[in-house]
Design a protein around this motif. Structure first.
Motif, PDB file in Angstrom:
ATOM      1  N   ARG A  88       0.819  -1.177  -0.150  1.00 58.10           N
ATOM      2  CA  ARG A  88       0.118   0.080   0.046  1.00 58.10           C
ATOM      3  C   ARG A  88       0.884   1.364   0.037  1.00 58.10           C
ATOM      4  O   ARG A  88       2.049   1.270   0.496  1.00 58.10           O
ATOM      5  CB  ARG A  88      -0.873   0.064   1.261  1.00 58.10           C
ATOM      6  CG  ARG A  88      -0.465  -0.131   2.503  1.00 58.10           C
ATOM      7  CD  ARG A  88      -1.614  -0.325   3.791  1.00 58.10           C
ATOM      8  NE  ARG A  88      -1.138  -1.524   4.345  1.00 58.10           N
ATOM      9  CZ  ARG A  88      -1.839  -1.989   5.309  1.00 58.10           C
ATOM     10  NH1 ARG A  88      -3.076  -1.587   5.245  1.00 58.10           N
ATOM     11  NH2 ARG A  88      -1.491  -2.945   5.997  1.00 58.10           N
ATOM     12  N   ASP A  90       0.592   5.400   0.776  1.00 57.73           N
ATOM     13  CA  ASP A  90      -0.254   6.676   1.240  1.00 57.73           C
ATOM     14  C   ASP A  90       0.234   8.105   0.839  1.00 57.73           C
ATOM     15  O   ASP A  90      -0.346   9.089   1.408  1.00 57.73           O
ATOM     16  CB  ASP A  90      -0.629   6.461   2.617  1.00 57.73           C
ATOM     17  CG  ASP A  90       0.468   6.478   3.831  1.00 57.73           C
ATOM     18  OD1 ASP A  90       1.869   6.859   2.899  1.00 57.73           O
ATOM     19  OD2 ASP A  90       0.660   6.535   4.863  1.00 57.73           O
ATOM     20  N   ASN A  91       1.357   7.938   0.007  1.00 60.84           N
ATOM     21  CA  ASN A  91       2.093   9.103  -0.490  1.00 60.84           C
ATOM     22  C   ASN A  91       1.660   9.654  -1.738  1.00 60.84           C
ATOM     23  O   ASN A  91       2.565  10.135  -2.435  1.00 60.84           O
ATOM     24  CB  ASN A  91       3.500   9.073  -0.081  1.00 60.84           C
ATOM     25  CG  ASN A  91       4.123   8.017  -0.741  1.00 60.84           C
ATOM     26  OD1 ASN A  91       3.592   7.095  -1.238  1.00 60.84           O
ATOM     27  ND2 ASN A  91       5.624   7.824  -0.681  1.00 60.84           N
ATOM     28  N   CYS A  96      -5.599   9.867   0.431  1.00 59.22           N
ATOM     29  CA  CYS A  96      -5.990   8.389   0.074  1.00 59.22           C
ATOM     30  C   CYS A  96      -5.164   7.588   0.319  1.00 59.22           C
ATOM     31  O   CYS A  96      -3.592   7.959   0.562  1.00 59.22           O
ATOM     32  CB  CYS A  96      -6.247   8.782  -1.632  1.00 59.22           C
ATOM     33  SG  CYS A  96      -4.756   8.874  -2.532  1.00 59.22           S
ATOM     34  N   LEU A  97      -5.320   6.210   0.451  1.00 60.02           N
ATOM     35  CA  LEU A  97      -4.584   5.171   0.782  1.00 60.02           C
ATOM     36  C   LEU A  97      -4.611   3.964  -0.205  1.00 60.02           C
ATOM     37  O   LEU A  97      -5.844   3.601  -0.668  1.00 60.02           O
ATOM     38  CB  LEU A  97      -4.879   4.728   2.104  1.00 60.02           C
ATOM     39  CG  LEU A  97      -4.181   3.149   2.561  1.00 60.02           C
ATOM     40  CD1 LEU A  97      -2.653   3.590   2.586  1.00 60.02           C
ATOM     41  CD2 LEU A  97      -4.647   2.642   3.804  1.00 60.02           C
ATOM     42  N   HIS A  99      -4.313   0.331  -1.993  1.00 57.38           N
ATOM     43  CA  HIS A  99      -3.791  -0.942  -2.054  1.00 57.38           C
ATOM     44  C   HIS A  99      -3.545  -1.837  -3.417  1.00 57.38           C
ATOM     45  O   HIS A  99      -4.361  -1.490  -4.080  1.00 57.38           O
ATOM     46  CB  HIS A  99      -4.742  -1.638  -1.084  1.00 57.38           C
ATOM     47  CG  HIS A  99      -5.028  -1.388   0.158  1.00 57.38           C
ATOM     48  ND1 HIS A  99      -5.870  -0.203   0.512  1.00 57.38           N
ATOM     49  CD2 HIS A  99      -4.482  -1.779   1.364  1.00 57.38           C
ATOM     50  CE1 HIS A  99      -5.863   0.055   1.826  1.00 57.38           C
ATOM     51  NE2 HIS A  99      -4.994  -1.054   2.394  1.00 57.38           N
ATOM     52  N   ARG A 116      -8.810   4.179  -1.014  1.00 57.52           N
ATOM     53  CA  ARG A 116      -9.574   4.503   0.137  1.00 57.52           C
ATOM     54  C   ARG A 116      -9.297   6.085   0.363  1.00 57.52           C
ATOM     55  O   ARG A 116      -8.263   6.413   0.518  1.00 57.52           O
ATOM     56  CB  ARG A 116      -9.483   3.868   1.598  1.00 57.52           C
ATOM     57  CG  ARG A 116      -9.898   2.429   1.296  1.00 57.52           C
ATOM     58  CD  ARG A 116      -9.245   1.507   2.408  1.00 57.52           C
ATOM     59  NE  ARG A 116      -9.532  -0.006   1.856  1.00 57.52           N
ATOM     60  CZ  ARG A 116      -9.686  -1.041   2.768  1.00 57.52           C
ATOM     61  NH1 ARG A 116      -9.960  -0.530   3.897  1.00 57.52           N
ATOM     62  NH2 ARG A 116      -9.880  -2.045   2.283  1.00 57.52           N
ATOM     63  N   GLU A 118     -10.080   9.776   2.083  1.00 56.04           N
ATOM     64  CA  GLU A 118     -10.770  10.616   3.181  1.00 56.04           C
ATOM     65  C   GLU A 118     -11.495  11.673   2.723  1.00 56.04           C
ATOM     66  O   GLU A 118     -11.434  11.991   1.069  1.00 56.04           O
ATOM     67  CB  GLU A 118      -9.341  11.170   3.936  1.00 56.04           C
ATOM     68  CG  GLU A 118      -8.665  10.343   4.563  1.00 56.04           C
ATOM     69  CD  GLU A 118      -7.466  11.128   5.258  1.00 56.04           C
ATOM     70  OE1 GLU A 118      -7.370  12.304   5.200  1.00 56.04           O
ATOM     71  OE2 GLU A 118      -6.700  10.489   5.518  1.00 56.04           O
TER      72      GLU A 118
END
Length: 185
Positions: A88, A90-91, A96-97, A99, A116, A118
């Motif tokens: 995953r 997140d950057n 957003c994350l 996967h 995913r 926010e």
């Protein structure tokens, strides 16, 4: 499937299954492999054991893995990647994350992502290679998708298909989760 069978007992059905999966006739396999039609037929019926060279030519023609074809356990296996082991990032965007669900060898070909967001999160993407497309399905929440100058708002359950060889983006006004498939040309 009985995995106690010797390799030569499994080989005929594995070759036949591979040929049928490719939609090829015996004649087509013969032409592609340089192995006679009658020999291919005899091998598939278990009436003849191929030499390593013949088997190699057949696997190349059928585009199947030589070792996998002979692996007694290859057919009865489910490869699992546990949630805790899914790569995953997140950057890659804001809020957003990502996967990565597709195997590493698919990078640059057919990629699958679970993303995913926010509330207010977004993923801005530069053009991928020519002919690339994306298919996005909203699993939860709502997002806005843009591709070039086209913009669409999507709600839960909606699917969008769009060009990814232009600047494109996914933006979430509320928390959201999407399933994204990237097909690179």
């Amino acid at each position: 499937m009985d995995t106690d069978l010797p390799i030569l007992d499994l080989l005929p059905s594995r070759l036949r299954e591979a040929r049928r999966a490719q939609g090829l006739s015996l004649d087509a396999v013969a032409k592609l492999s340089g192995v006679s039609r009658s020999m291919v037929s005899q091998i598939e019926r278990g009436e003849s054991s191929p030499t390593i060279a013949t088997l190699w030519n057949l696997t190349r023609a059928l585009q199947v893995d030589f070792a996998g074809l002979l692996d007694a356990e290859a057919a009865d296996k489910v490869e699992v990647l546990r949630a805790s082991d899914v790569p995953r990032f997140d950057n890659m965007g804001e809020g957003c994350l990502i996967h990565i669900l597709s195997p590493p060898e698919d990078v640059g070909g057919h990629e699958v992502y679970d993303i995913r967001f926010e509330a207010g999160g977004r993923l801005m993407s530069q053009p991928h290679k020519r002919g690339a497309t994306e298919q996005l399905t909203v699993l939860e929440g709502a997002v806005r998708v843009s591709s070039g100058s086209a913009v669409q708002d999507l709600a839960e359950g909606d699917t969008a298909r769009y060009a990814a060889d232009v600047t494109h983006a996914i933006e979430a006004s509320e928390a959201a989760r999407v399933f994204l498939i990237v097909k690179n040309g």
